[in-house]
Design an enzyme around this catalytic site. Sequence first.
Site, mmCIF file in Angstrom:
data_model
loop_
_atom_site.group_PDB
_atom_site.id
_atom_site.type_symbol
_atom_site.label_atom_id
_atom_site.label_comp_id
_atom_site.label_asym_id
_atom_site.label_seq_id
_atom_site.Cartn_x
_atom_site.Cartn_y
_atom_site.Cartn_z
ATOM 1 N N GLU A 57 7.967 -15.681 11.568
ATOM 2 C CA GLU A 57 9.131 -16.557 11.366
ATOM 3 C C GLU A 57 10.425 -15.743 11.523
ATOM 4 O O GLU A 57 10.511 -14.610 11.031
ATOM 5 C CB GLU A 57 9.070 -17.141 9.943
ATOM 6 C CG GLU A 57 10.177 -18.102 9.616
ATOM 7 C CD GLU A 57 10.099 -18.600 8.173
ATOM 8 O OE1 GLU A 57 9.530 -17.895 7.310
ATOM 9 O OE2 GLU A 57 10.605 -19.702 7.906
ATOM 10 N N LYS A 161 9.701 -26.922 10.537
ATOM 11 C CA LYS A 161 9.392 -26.574 9.140
ATOM 12 C C LYS A 161 9.882 -27.661 8.183
ATOM 13 O O LYS A 161 11.039 -28.084 8.240
ATOM 14 C CB LYS A 161 10.040 -25.233 8.794
ATOM 15 C CG LYS A 161 9.721 -24.706 7.401
ATOM 16 C CD LYS A 161 10.346 -23.316 7.198
ATOM 17 C CE LYS A 161 10.044 -22.711 5.841
ATOM 18 N NZ LYS A 161 10.635 -21.371 5.684
ATOM 19 N N CYS A 195 5.638 -20.395 6.448
ATOM 20 C CA CYS A 195 6.106 -19.724 5.238
ATOM 21 C C CYS A 195 6.042 -20.587 3.970
ATOM 22 O O CYS A 195 4.966 -20.923 3.497
ATOM 23 C CB CYS A 195 7.512 -19.183 5.487
ATOM 24 S SG CYS A 195 7.947 -17.870 4.343
HETATM 25 N N1 LIG Z 1 16.034 -15.285 2.263
HETATM 26 C C1 LIG Z 1 16.260 -16.035 3.436
HETATM 27 C C2 LIG Z 1 15.089 -15.985 4.369
HETATM 28 C C3 LIG Z 1 14.028 -16.988 4.124
HETATM 29 C C4 LIG Z 1 13.000 -17.002 5.233
HETATM 30 C C5 LIG Z 1 11.861 -17.919 4.997
HETATM 31 N N2 LIG Z 1 11.178 -17.598 3.808
HETATM 32 C C6 LIG Z 1 10.474 -18.493 3.094
HETATM 33 O O1 LIG Z 1 10.262 -19.635 3.470
HETATM 34 C C7 LIG Z 1 10.080 -17.960 1.725
HETATM 35 C C8 LIG Z 1 8.651 -17.746 1.521
HETATM 36 C C9 LIG Z 1 8.190 -17.910 0.125
HETATM 37 C C10 LIG Z 1 8.274 -16.666 -0.702
HETATM 38 C C11 LIG Z 1 7.435 -16.668 -1.923
HETATM 39 S S1 LIG Z 1 7.511 -18.210 -2.756
HETATM 40 C C12 LIG Z 1 8.385 -17.724 -4.159
HETATM 41 C C13 LIG Z 1 8.544 -16.256 -4.082
HETATM 42 N N3 LIG Z 1 9.891 -15.834 -3.904
HETATM 43 C C14 LIG Z 1 10.027 -14.896 -2.982
HETATM 44 O O2 LIG Z 1 11.065 -14.259 -2.763
HETATM 45 N N4 LIG Z 1 8.858 -14.717 -2.398
HETATM 46 C C15 LIG Z 1 7.853 -15.623 -2.893
HETATM 47 C C16 LIG Z 1 16.692 -17.449 3.092
HETATM 48 O O3 LIG Z 1 16.506 -17.874 1.941
HETATM 49 O O4 LIG Z 1 17.238 -18.083 3.979
#
Ligand SMILES: N[C@@H](CCCCNC(=O)CCCC[C@@H]1SC[C@@H]2NC(=O)N[C@@H]21)C(=O)O
Length: 504
Positions: A57, A161, A195
Amino acid sequence: RKSYTAAVYEHAVFTLPLAEIENKTVALSVMKQNLQVYETATAEAKKKGAEIIVFPEDGLYGFEFTREVFHYFTEDIPNPETQPGWNPCKDQHPGDPTNTPVQYWLSCMALNNSIYLVANVGDVKYCNVKSDKLCPADGRYQYNTNVVYDPEGRLVARYHKQNLFMGEKLKYNQPHQCEYTTFTTPFGKFGTFTCFDVLFREPPISLVENYGVDNVVFPTAWMDVLPLFASVEFHQAWAMGMGVNFLSANTHRASLRMHGSGIFTPQGAVVYTHDTTTEQGRLLVAKVPILKRTPIKSTYRPYKNMPLPTDHEAQTAIKFQAEVFSDLFDFVTLPKPSGSLTICQKAVCCQLNYTFEDSHSGGLYALGAFDGLHTREGQYYLQICTLLSCANSSTDSCGQPTNIAKSRFKNLSLSGIFNTKYIFPEFLTTDGTGHDLANGQWLYDDGMIKVNNTTVKPLLSATLFGRWYQRDNDFYLTGASARKSPMVLALNLVLYNVLFNLLY
Ligand SMILES: N[C@@H](CCCCNC(=O)CCCC[C@@H]1SC[C@@H]2NC(=O)N[C@@H]21)C(=O)O
């Protein structure tokens, strides 16, 4: 035919500071640099026999953008359902300004290497603010998008998404309707999502249960949050819990805890990487079994025969509450050298039988239960049983992110009762230098995590991670925020709105 060969590429994205991305030409040059790395990885994967490759991603541009700057990275990508057979490599002329150059390059990469290729890109759809009431004020929908090209270079799947994470809401739009995107290959039926989607019911669960998907291609930009949300443990757990192959390609940015990709099967990882120390990309290639569709086993277990703690344990086990990623768990500590413990919270009851390998080795361990609505960085209802290594010898530290684990267990079995059948088994060991999934050293059987012979490395956590999807829209105040005063909540809300308006 019993297997196919898959590749995932964990990519360290090349980016430029926001201020330098002044126009589409600069954006294209950034993407071209990343695409050159993709090209080398694809050729290498093909050489190793891969039939499909997955890229992460935001892998072509990173994620530190405004909505306006992100627009430079987008292309208007056709819908393969209404325009099947679109083949930019064959149909477009490289010099044509109406081109979609990124799609051209990806399509040619798939064609030239005769491989299925999955990439995450930006899709834009222009709309009319007058005729479309939902059209954003700037006149365009911008989507976080997965595209899949077949070995002929044809676009066979496009997915927008659904579940946007935090800052993503500022630059991407959520599709009005959830998309269920699948594609069929000679080696199985695939679904794709992205994601944060993996935390939710739609589209992931429906893809498996209603669309017959038994392979998932998963571009991600996942930041580790120990002990329950670390990338490789979570993605392996999803593959095992749902009984599917799961090809996960993460963006690599170690400074943001963004790392950890793998190729997971219902039996666990066949290959994975969790490189916390370098800023380099990495190609993983492995054979994956072609699955015979079997209905997912229900792991819902009715409450029965939960043994009460023995006298000895009643004296030494300490009950307490502590937060895990802002959720207040009920815990009980593990007395040494062995025991049988239960801990409950609301409807969730967890049971553990265990024997420490060496009762003299240090390390506080606790068994925890949680039944509630998680509200930090997104809202989702959790039902969890976890055995974890506490960060230090104080019970306050149990549930805090740590890479420290000091004890191995001669044997253990962890089971629980839940209101949901969606249970994802997590298991993580470490010698302090990285995450070891300890494949082959534990089993997930009949809803139970079992260790019969001592694991090689100390145990960081073993978890039955349950999702009770029906309750995701419960009233917000039943979660962690219920413990905060109304004053603090009101202030949070005001601050959030001010920030949102400033940024948007
Ligand atoms: N920080 C940026 C980039 C976001 C990119 C896409 N990321 C996601 O969709 C997040 C994935 C889930 C992460 C897991 S779920 C809860 C926990 N918190 C985290 O930091 N990691 C895990 C943006 O927000 O735009």
